[in-house]
Design a protein around this motif. Structure first.
Motif, PDB file in Angstrom:
ATOM      1  N   PHE A  54      -5.352   7.167  -4.213  1.00  0.00           N
ATOM      2  CA  PHE A  54      -6.102   6.125  -4.447  1.00  0.00           C
ATOM      3  C   PHE A  54      -6.427   5.523  -3.204  1.00  0.00           C
ATOM      4  CE2 PHE A  54      -4.842   6.537  -8.432  1.00  0.00           C
ATOM      5  CZ  PHE A  54      -5.555   5.852  -9.557  1.00  0.00           C
ATOM      6  N   ARG A  55      -5.690   5.658  -2.206  1.00  0.00           N
ATOM      7  CA  ARG A  55      -6.317   5.082  -0.732  1.00  0.00           C
ATOM      8  C   ARG A  55      -7.405   6.056  -0.383  1.00  0.00           C
ATOM      9  NH1 ARG A  55      -1.730   5.714   1.747  1.00  0.00           N
ATOM     10  NH2 ARG A  55      -1.174   3.391   1.804  1.00  0.00           N
ATOM     11  N   GLN A  56      -7.353   7.086  -0.401  1.00  0.00           N
ATOM     12  CA  GLN A  56      -8.293   8.056   0.223  1.00  0.00           C
ATOM     13  C   GLN A  56      -9.752   8.106  -0.675  1.00  0.00           C
ATOM     14  OE1 GLN A  56      -8.344   9.205   3.221  1.00  0.00           O
ATOM     15  NE2 GLN A  56      -6.344   8.227   3.488  1.00  0.00           N
ATOM     16  N   LEU A  57      -9.472   8.003  -2.040  1.00  0.00           N
ATOM     17  CA  LEU A  57     -10.619   7.757  -3.029  1.00  0.00           C
ATOM     18  C   LEU A  57     -11.289   6.585  -2.677  1.00  0.00           C
ATOM     19  CD1 LEU A  57      -9.619   9.189  -6.428  1.00  0.00           C
ATOM     20  CD2 LEU A  57     -11.369   9.978  -4.973  1.00  0.00           C
ATOM     21  N   GLY A  58     -10.575   5.311  -2.348  1.00  0.00           N
ATOM     22  CA  GLY A  58     -11.075   4.216  -2.221  1.00  0.00           C
ATOM     23  C   GLY A  58     -12.032   4.279  -0.962  1.00  0.00           C
ATOM     24  N   GLN A  59     -11.565   4.959  -0.012  1.00  0.00           N
ATOM     25  CA  GLN A  59     -12.567   5.053   1.112  1.00  0.00           C
ATOM     26  C   GLN A  59     -13.550   5.733   1.160  1.00  0.00           C
ATOM     27  OE1 GLN A  59     -10.062   5.694   4.748  1.00  0.00           O
ATOM     28  NE2 GLN A  59     -11.641   6.318   5.913  1.00  0.00           N
ATOM     29  N   THR A  60     -13.161   7.029   0.483  1.00  0.00           N
ATOM     30  CA  THR A  60     -14.278   8.239   0.215  1.00  0.00           C
ATOM     31  C   THR A  60     -15.419   7.514  -0.578  1.00  0.00           C
ATOM     32  OG1 THR A  60     -12.763  10.021   0.279  1.00  0.00           O
ATOM     33  CG2 THR A  60     -14.930  10.211  -0.621  1.00  0.00           C
ATOM     34  N   LEU A  61     -15.058   7.024  -1.855  1.00  0.00           N
ATOM     35  CA  LEU A  61     -16.064   6.086  -2.673  1.00  0.00           C
ATOM     36  C   LEU A  61     -16.755   5.027  -2.042  1.00  0.00           C
ATOM     37  CD1 LEU A  61     -14.140   6.252  -5.958  1.00  0.00           C
ATOM     38  CD2 LEU A  61     -16.081   7.534  -5.301  1.00  0.00           C
ATOM     39  N   GLY A  62     -15.815   4.424  -1.129  1.00  0.00           N
ATOM     40  CA  GLY A  62     -16.538   3.136  -0.461  1.00  0.00           C
ATOM     41  C   GLY A  62     -17.458   3.473   0.371  1.00  0.00           C
ATOM     42  N   VAL A  63     -17.421   4.625   0.993  1.00  0.00           N
ATOM     43  CA  VAL A  63     -18.328   5.337   2.042  1.00  0.00           C
ATOM     44  C   VAL A  63     -19.837   5.558   1.355  1.00  0.00           C
ATOM     45  CG1 VAL A  63     -18.881   7.057   3.637  1.00  0.00           C
ATOM     46  CG2 VAL A  63     -16.746   6.066   3.799  1.00  0.00           C
ATOM     47  N   ALA A  64     -19.497   6.039   0.348  1.00  0.00           N
ATOM     48  CA  ALA A  64     -20.478   6.472  -0.488  1.00  0.00           C
ATOM     49  C   ALA A  64     -21.520   5.298  -1.199  1.00  0.00           C
ATOM     50  CB  ALA A  64     -20.163   7.574  -1.730  1.00  0.00           C
ATOM     51  N   VAL A  65     -20.650   4.255  -1.711  1.00  0.00           N
ATOM     52  CA  VAL A  65     -21.371   3.349  -2.383  1.00  0.00           C
ATOM     53  C   VAL A  65     -21.883   2.264  -1.618  1.00  0.00           C
ATOM     54  CG1 VAL A  65     -20.963   1.150  -3.813  1.00  0.00           C
ATOM     55  CG2 VAL A  65     -19.958   3.250  -4.504  1.00  0.00           C
ATOM     56  N   ASP A  82      13.562  10.418  -7.988  1.00  0.00           N
ATOM     57  CA  ASP A  82      12.991  11.642  -7.688  1.00  0.00           C
ATOM     58  C   ASP A  82      11.411  11.672  -8.071  1.00  0.00           C
ATOM     59  OD1 ASP A  82      13.101  10.995 -10.539  1.00  0.00           O
ATOM     60  OD2 ASP A  82      13.889  12.951 -11.130  1.00  0.00           O
ATOM     61  N   ARG A  83      11.003  10.580  -8.286  1.00  0.00           N
ATOM     62  CA  ARG A  83       9.452  10.413  -8.590  1.00  0.00           C
ATOM     63  C   ARG A  83       8.857   9.912  -7.285  1.00  0.00           C
ATOM     64  NH1 ARG A  83       9.825  13.701 -12.275  1.00  0.00           N
ATOM     65  NH2 ARG A  83       8.943  13.617 -14.224  1.00  0.00           N
ATOM     66  N   ALA A  84       9.488   9.707  -6.140  1.00  0.00           N
ATOM     67  CA  ALA A  84       8.973   8.992  -5.251  1.00  0.00           C
ATOM     68  C   ALA A  84       7.821   9.968  -4.502  1.00  0.00           C
ATOM     69  CB  ALA A  84      10.046   8.808  -4.057  1.00  0.00           C
ATOM     70  N   GLY A  85       7.787  11.109  -4.587  1.00  0.00           N
ATOM     71  CA  GLY A  85       6.711  12.058  -4.306  1.00  0.00           C
ATOM     72  C   GLY A  85       5.507  11.758  -4.955  1.00  0.00           C
ATOM     73  N   MET A  86       5.503  11.709  -6.147  1.00  0.00           N
ATOM     74  CA  MET A  86       4.629  11.438  -7.121  1.00  0.00           C
ATOM     75  C   MET A  86       4.073  10.139  -6.937  1.00  0.00           C
ATOM     76  SD  MET A  86       4.475  11.618 -11.310  1.00  0.00           S
ATOM     77  CE  MET A  86       5.069  13.432 -11.602  1.00  0.00           C
ATOM     78  N   ALA A  87       4.851   9.074  -6.915  1.00  0.00           N
ATOM     79  CA  ALA A  87       4.251   7.901  -6.795  1.00  0.00           C
ATOM     80  C   ALA A  87       3.540   7.882  -5.092  1.00  0.00           C
ATOM     81  CB  ALA A  87       5.401   6.692  -6.986  1.00  0.00           C
ATOM     82  N   SER A  88       4.143   8.458  -4.234  1.00  0.00           N
ATOM     83  CA  SER A  88       3.561   8.308  -2.987  1.00  0.00           C
ATOM     84  C   SER A  88       2.163   9.050  -3.129  1.00  0.00           C
ATOM     85  CB  SER A  88       4.527   8.945  -1.992  1.00  0.00           C
ATOM     86  OG  SER A  88       5.695   8.275  -1.851  1.00  0.00           O
ATOM     87  N   GLY A  89       2.023  10.147  -3.734  1.00  0.00           N
ATOM     88  CA  GLY A  89       1.000  10.919  -3.727  1.00  0.00           C
ATOM     89  C   GLY A  89      -0.138  10.082  -4.505  1.00  0.00           C
ATOM     90  N   ALA A  90       0.125   9.299  -5.588  1.00  0.00           N
ATOM     91  CA  ALA A  90      -0.781   8.615  -6.229  1.00  0.00           C
ATOM     92  C   ALA A  90      -1.275   7.305  -5.447  1.00  0.00           C
ATOM     93  CB  ALA A  90       0.002   7.833  -7.508  1.00  0.00           C
TER      94      ALA A  90
END
Length: 448
Positions: free
Chosen positions: A386-397, A374-382
């Protein structure tokens, strides 16, 4: 057979579309600038407005999906994505395009999180490993083929075509969803959406990315990001039903997946600067520049399919570490071999693609296995966050690196370092978890 794999087809088609749009604009940016009279800063936000909203809302979407139902959220997100894509294609100026891209991110965030949860609900055991392998291969292929497809469409039909393409894809996704997808398990009906957590996390992530992109406002934005993060942690520790249960970070496999996801996402950020280098230095056409990056997509796709079938027999921690190590080796190879011809990228792209293809299915399996159902959605969201933050921060850095040195090799070298750190941490985390497991086993034996 169609009934068995129909859900996977619906999920993969929607996921292909949303990941495609993270990279499809890469080679179209010069044409957008000419057509809309956009500045360089505006072009950066055409890319980052989408991925930033994806990152900020992914956790919120996971919590909403757990409460309202993942299938319902999936259908709504595909619809929002289609409408926003039409807005992008018809945008008369850069401001409207950036706004429509942000709305795309709203639909994409909900779609991504719901997709992972629906996969977990429809498949078990060996079938889940195969399904996750195929799904991850589709994600990797979509992200890596985006520059090629965007180049072809831009060169022959105009940049608007990359957004018009989403309309038939959305219609097909909704049709398959209506036929094959069933609802995933929901959380208890008495739970509430964590609005305070959503606002605090969004403020922290948005301020951090804005500070990295806009040089004049870095210090105030970094202070705001830190303060908002502290507020987020305080809120999550106090609310009864948090959008992100901080106790999940006590699970070694959960933390390991997030570390590797951030590192692998920075590899996708490299594609933007590789594409710019291919067009500005190598003078390749948009289609040719995209074609030069295909080896990464092909290798990632094939490797994901192979690894997905063998996941039940191998520890995901081992595969995650190996994938990150190969990604580091591939980026280091690109740095070492880069010269005046685009062919110098080929060996490194193949090795990097193999690393991403290995880590992807293992990460998806580990994240679903590390938490209660029942925490699958929460874990999937995390994971999506982190995937999109990694890409967004990667583009910036990586943009700061490329702007300061104008050397694509330096971009690859920094990315190689990030991937190597992820590989080392993956091994250390796994060893630490193994040591704790052995200690518990010894204590239990002594008690008997």
């Amino acid at each position: 057979m169609v009934r068995k794999w129909g859900p996977l087809a619906a999920i993969c088609l929607g996921s292909f579309m949303l990941i495609l749009d993270t990279t499809v604009v890469t080679v179209a940016l010069p044409e957008m600038a000419r057509g809309l009279g956009a500045s360089l800063a505006s072009l950066q936000w055409v890319v980052n407005s989408y991925t930033l909203v994806l990152a900020v809302l992914a956790l919120s979407a996971g919590a909403i999906g757990d409460l309202a139902g993942q299938r319902r959220v999936f259908v709504g997100s595909v619809t929002v994505f289609a409408v926003a894509s039409l807005g992008c294609a018809l945008a008369p100026n850069a401001g409207v395009l950036i706004g429509a891209r942000a709305v795309q991110g709203v639909g994409g965030a909900a779609m991504m999180v719901a997709a992972m949860s629906l996969l977990g609900a429809h498949y078990e055991g060996k079938d889940r490993g195969s399904a996750l392998g195929i799904w991850t291969a589709v994600l990797g292929g979509a992200g890596a083929t985006g520059p090629f497809l965007g180049g072809v469409l831009t060169q022959w039909a105009g940049w608007q075509a990359i957004f018009f393409l989403n309309l038939p894809l959305s219609a097909a996704t909704l049709l398959l969803t209506s036929k094959y997808l069933v609802e995933a398990p929901k959380r208890p009906s008495g739970t509430r959406i964590d609005l305070g957590g959503m606002v605090a996390f969004g403020a922290s992530s948005g301020a951090l990315v804005y500070g990295l992109i806009e040089a004049d406002d870095r210090l105030p934005m970094f202070i705001l990001a830190t303060a908002a993060l502290v507020v987020f942690v305080m809120v999550e520790r106090r609310v009864r039903h948090p959008m992100l249960d901080l106790a999940l970070f006590r699970r070694a496999s959960f933390v390991t997946v997030l570390i590797v996801v951030v590192a692998s996402s920075s590899v996708f950020a490299c594609l933007i600067y590789a594409s710019i280098w291919l067009q500005s230095v190598q003078r390749l056409s948009p289609a040719a520049a995209g074609l030069a990056l295909i080896p990464l997509a092909a290798t990632s796709f094939v490797t994901s399919l192979v690894i997905g079938k063998r996941l039940p027999a191998v520890s995901p921690g081992i595969i995650l570490g190996l994938g990150a190590l190969l990604a580091a080796a591939g980026c280091a190879l690109e740095w070492a071999m880069l010269d005046s011809t685009w062919l110098s990228l080929l060996p490194g792209l193949i090795v990097t693609g193999a690393g991403m293809g290995i880590a992807g299915p293992a990460g998806s399996t580990a994240i679903l296995s590390a938490v209660p159902r029942d925490r699958a959605g929460m874990a999937s969201g995390a994971m999506a966050t982190f995937r999109q933050l990694g890409q967004t921060l990667g583009v910036a850095v990586l943009g700061l690196v490329y702007a300061s040195t104008a050397d694509l090799g330096d971009v690859f070298l920094v990315t190689a370092g990030l991937s190597l750190v992820a590989a080392v941490l993956s091994v250390l985390t796994r060893n630490s978890a193994g040591a704790r497991s052995r200690t518990r086993g010894s204590s239990a034996a002594a008690g008997r």
